[in-house]
Scaffold this active site. Sequence first.
Site, PDB file in Angstrom:
ATOM      1  CG  ASP A  79       8.112  -0.477   1.349  1.00 33.21           C
ATOM      2  OD1 ASP A  79       7.955  -1.356   2.204  1.00 33.21           O
ATOM      3  OD2 ASP A  79       7.194  -0.086   0.587  1.00 33.21           O
ATOM      4  CG  ASP A  80      12.015   1.917  -1.394  1.00 33.25           C
ATOM      5  OD1 ASP A  80      11.254   1.006  -1.786  1.00 33.25           O
ATOM      6  OD2 ASP A  80      11.782   3.114  -1.559  1.00 33.25           O
ATOM      7  CG  HIS A 130       9.446  -2.922  -2.479  1.00 34.12           C
ATOM      8  ND1 HIS A 130       8.110  -2.668  -2.655  1.00 34.12           N
ATOM      9  CD2 HIS A 130      10.045  -1.700  -2.469  1.00 34.12           C
ATOM     10  CE1 HIS A 130       7.915  -1.364  -2.749  1.00 34.12           C
ATOM     11  NE2 HIS A 130       9.075  -0.749  -2.662  1.00 34.12           N
ATOM     12  CG  HIS A 134      11.580   0.733  -6.229  1.00 33.04           C
ATOM     13  ND1 HIS A 134      11.087   1.975  -6.502  1.00 33.04           N
ATOM     14  CD2 HIS A 134      11.014   0.360  -5.058  1.00 33.04           C
ATOM     15  CE1 HIS A 134      10.276   2.347  -5.518  1.00 33.04           C
ATOM     16  NE2 HIS A 134      10.201   1.377  -4.627  1.00 33.04           N
ATOM     17  CG  HIS A 223      10.308   4.357   2.284  1.00 36.75           C
ATOM     18  ND1 HIS A 223       9.130   4.958   2.652  1.00 36.75           N
ATOM     19  CD2 HIS A 223      10.076   3.756   1.084  1.00 36.75           C
ATOM     20  CE1 HIS A 223       8.217   4.731   1.708  1.00 36.75           C
ATOM     21  NE2 HIS A 223       8.767   4.009   0.747  1.00 36.75           N
TER      22      HIS A 223
END
Length: 261
Positions: A79-80, A130, A134, A223
């Site tokens: 993620d991210d 995603h 965020h 991540h």
Amino acid sequence: MTPRRSLTKDMKAIGGRGWLVLSLPLTLFMTIWIFAVGATTAYTDPFHYSVEASVATSESAIVFADVRTEKRVVAMTFDDGPDPRWTPSILDALIESGSTATFFVIGRNVTANPAITRDLAASGMEIANHTQDHVDFHDANLPEQLDQIRNCSRSIKEVGVEEADYFRPPKGVLPFGSVQAFRQEGRPTVLWDVSVERRDESDDEIVERVLASVHPGSIILAHDGGIPNRAKTVRVIPRILKGLSALGYEVVSVSELLDTE
Ligand SMILES: [Zn+2]
């Protein structure tokens, strides 16, 4: 002879707390029921998607954190990102171990790093949504949440990369009222059942815990962006991939996990 006490008497005996005792299972039941409504019969409980029970299509899935399968296959997710400091090293480790993964990217990071996003896709990695910025969905209403998803989608498209249907909300925050709306958008929500990063753990402890926690069908969260720095993740991922392989696990993307039979 002691007479059998009735539930009512027990309730009286414990006073108001009885409602708490009863309300916890009731809340759990309602949670399961609400998640199950609108789902197909493939659902046996809200967080586990059964591959055996039905065809693994995104239309029938609402929320899942792992997949039921007998095969030693797990999905790796990041993620991210993308982030030029961490993503290329993680991609190298995946390629070296012959694994694939799903990258739940942040739209604005995609726009800032188009070449890395294209590298991921060209290397057989799956790109999924995603959100654009965020945003914590606790702080956003449904139209704002949907905008976040649609804008991320547009950012991915703009760099010429194909996007998977799946969606993962920032921090795993999934407001109750939004679940059906995401499904109507064709966006099943992918959570996870094993998480790599823990600030208080050493590299060895992380590797050991992750390898002890996985089961066939697990979805592992790590991540490749965001704060704090991901140097630790970059160090442990090759070791985790090697360890999974030694345990006989194949490491794949979420789509590939759902295609497992
Ligand atoms: Zn995130």
